[in-house]
Design an enzyme around this catalytic site. Structure first.
Site, PDB file in Angstrom:
ATOM      1  N   SER A 102       1.571  -3.108   3.017  1.00  0.00           N
ATOM      2  CA  SER A 102       2.665  -2.338   3.625  1.00  0.00           C
ATOM      3  C   SER A 102       2.144  -1.132   4.392  1.00  0.00           C
ATOM      4  O   SER A 102       2.688  -0.766   5.434  1.00  0.00           O
ATOM      5  CB  SER A 102       3.641  -1.855   2.544  1.00  0.00           C
ATOM      6  OG  SER A 102       4.222  -2.945   1.886  1.00  0.00           O
ATOM      7  N   LEU A 103       1.074  -0.505   3.901  1.00  0.00           N
ATOM      8  CA  LEU A 103       0.501   0.655   4.579  1.00  0.00           C
ATOM      9  C   LEU A 103      -0.410   0.225   5.728  1.00  0.00           C
ATOM     10  O   LEU A 103      -0.457   0.879   6.768  1.00  0.00           O
ATOM     11  CB  LEU A 103      -0.249   1.535   3.580  1.00  0.00           C
ATOM     12  CG  LEU A 103       0.613   2.090   2.437  1.00  0.00           C
ATOM     13  CD1 LEU A 103      -0.233   2.940   1.494  1.00  0.00           C
ATOM     14  CD2 LEU A 103       1.786   2.871   2.958  1.00  0.00           C
ATOM     15  N   THR A 124     -12.817   8.112  -4.715  1.00  0.00           N
ATOM     16  CA  THR A 124     -12.657   8.676  -3.377  1.00  0.00           C
ATOM     17  C   THR A 124     -12.319   7.548  -2.415  1.00  0.00           C
ATOM     18  O   THR A 124     -12.979   6.513  -2.396  1.00  0.00           O
ATOM     19  CB  THR A 124     -13.934   9.410  -2.927  1.00  0.00           C
ATOM     20  OG1 THR A 124     -14.142  10.543  -3.791  1.00  0.00           O
ATOM     21  CG2 THR A 124     -13.822   9.905  -1.493  1.00  0.00           C
ATOM     22  N   LEU A 125     -11.279   7.775  -1.641  1.00  0.00           N
ATOM     23  CA  LEU A 125     -10.809   6.803  -0.662  1.00  0.00           C
ATOM     24  C   LEU A 125     -11.091   7.316   0.745  1.00  0.00           C
ATOM     25  O   LEU A 125     -10.933   8.510   1.008  1.00  0.00           O
ATOM     26  CB  LEU A 125      -9.300   6.586  -0.816  1.00  0.00           C
ATOM     27  CG  LEU A 125      -8.815   6.182  -2.200  1.00  0.00           C
ATOM     28  CD1 LEU A 125      -7.303   6.342  -2.299  1.00  0.00           C
ATOM     29  CD2 LEU A 125      -9.243   4.767  -2.507  1.00  0.00           C
ATOM     30  N   GLU A 126     -11.489   6.435   1.632  1.00  0.00           N
ATOM     31  CA  GLU A 126     -11.631   6.782   3.040  1.00  0.00           C
ATOM     32  C   GLU A 126     -10.386   6.297   3.759  1.00  0.00           C
ATOM     33  O   GLU A 126     -10.091   5.106   3.750  1.00  0.00           O
ATOM     34  CB  GLU A 126     -12.873   6.135   3.649  1.00  0.00           C
ATOM     35  CG  GLU A 126     -14.174   6.642   3.059  1.00  0.00           C
ATOM     36  CD  GLU A 126     -14.759   5.704   2.028  1.00  0.00           C
ATOM     37  OE1 GLU A 126     -14.342   4.537   1.961  1.00  0.00           O
ATOM     38  OE2 GLU A 126     -15.640   6.149   1.276  1.00  0.00           O
ATOM     39  N   GLN A 136      -4.549  -0.650  -4.850  1.00  0.00           N
ATOM     40  CA  GLN A 136      -4.660  -1.191  -6.198  1.00  0.00           C
ATOM     41  C   GLN A 136      -6.110  -1.498  -6.539  1.00  0.00           C
ATOM     42  O   GLN A 136      -6.932  -1.667  -5.645  1.00  0.00           O
ATOM     43  CB  GLN A 136      -3.805  -2.449  -6.385  1.00  0.00           C
ATOM     44  CG  GLN A 136      -4.132  -3.596  -5.477  1.00  0.00           C
ATOM     45  CD  GLN A 136      -3.193  -3.683  -4.284  1.00  0.00           C
ATOM     46  OE1 GLN A 136      -2.204  -2.987  -4.218  1.00  0.00           O
ATOM     47  NE2 GLN A 136      -3.528  -4.525  -3.341  1.00  0.00           N
TER      48      GLN A 136
END
Length: 179
Positions: free
Chosen positions: A98-99, A121-123, A142
């Site tokens: 969805s994103l 940590t997400l980029e 997820q």
């Protein structure tokens, strides 16, 4: 083998897999929803305009519940959740479709090693022509967990162990090991 919701509930109940904070509805049939934390980091402008892999990279860290990700902007973010994986469990980080359909790309190298503990940590990258408003607490992706055939001989003890907040690259530490 990818773990089911039943196995995830059992492991969390037995405290062999630790996720905090966690609400029961985050556990999906074959994954655990991860939520966006409130820490964001961006690379600070460098006089040379060049990122050098041998030197520590300066980041500006912002703590806020709302972050506006501009078109073509890249930012590091963190999960709300702190994870502690046992030595025989690994996980894959997946973004939400969805994103992605809005142009928000979510990645973190995609892999969480057995024995890791910390926030992830997400980029984040906005490939859209419009800004995207990011809010802490929102489902961002997820984790899909997979059981290994045996515990790792050398579980993760790397440079990101125990990280909290949006943690910048520590690739420069690789060079220090080689010296």
């Amino acid at each position: 083998m990818i773990l089911s919701d039943k196995t995830l509930f059992e492991m969390i109940e037995a405290d062999t897999l630790q996720i905090s904070p966690l609400e029961k509805h985050q556990i999906q049939p074959a994954s655990v929803d991860i939520r966006l934390g409130n820490t964001f980091s961006i690379v600070e402008d460098l006089p040379s305009g060049i990122i050098n892999l041998e030197d520590e990279i300066p980041y500006k860290t912002i703590v806020t519940d709302t972050y506006i990700l501009l078109p073509n902007q890249f930012v590091l973010a963190t999960t709300m959740e702190y994870f502690h994986l046992p030595d025989d469990l690994t996980a894959f980080v997946e973004g939400r479709s969805s994103l992605g359909r809005m142009g928000l790309f979510i990645q973190n190298a995609g892999w969480v090693d057995p024995g890791f503990h910390g926030e992830i940590t997400l980029e984040l990258y906005n490939a859209n022509r419009c800004a995207i408003e990011l809010k802490a607490g929102r489902r961002i992706g997820q984790l899909v967990f997979a059981k290994m055939d045996s515990p790792a001989i050398h579980p993760y003890q790397g440079k990101y162990q125990g990280q909290k907040g949006a943690t910048g690259s520590r690739v420069y530490l690789d060079m220090e090991k080689q010296r």
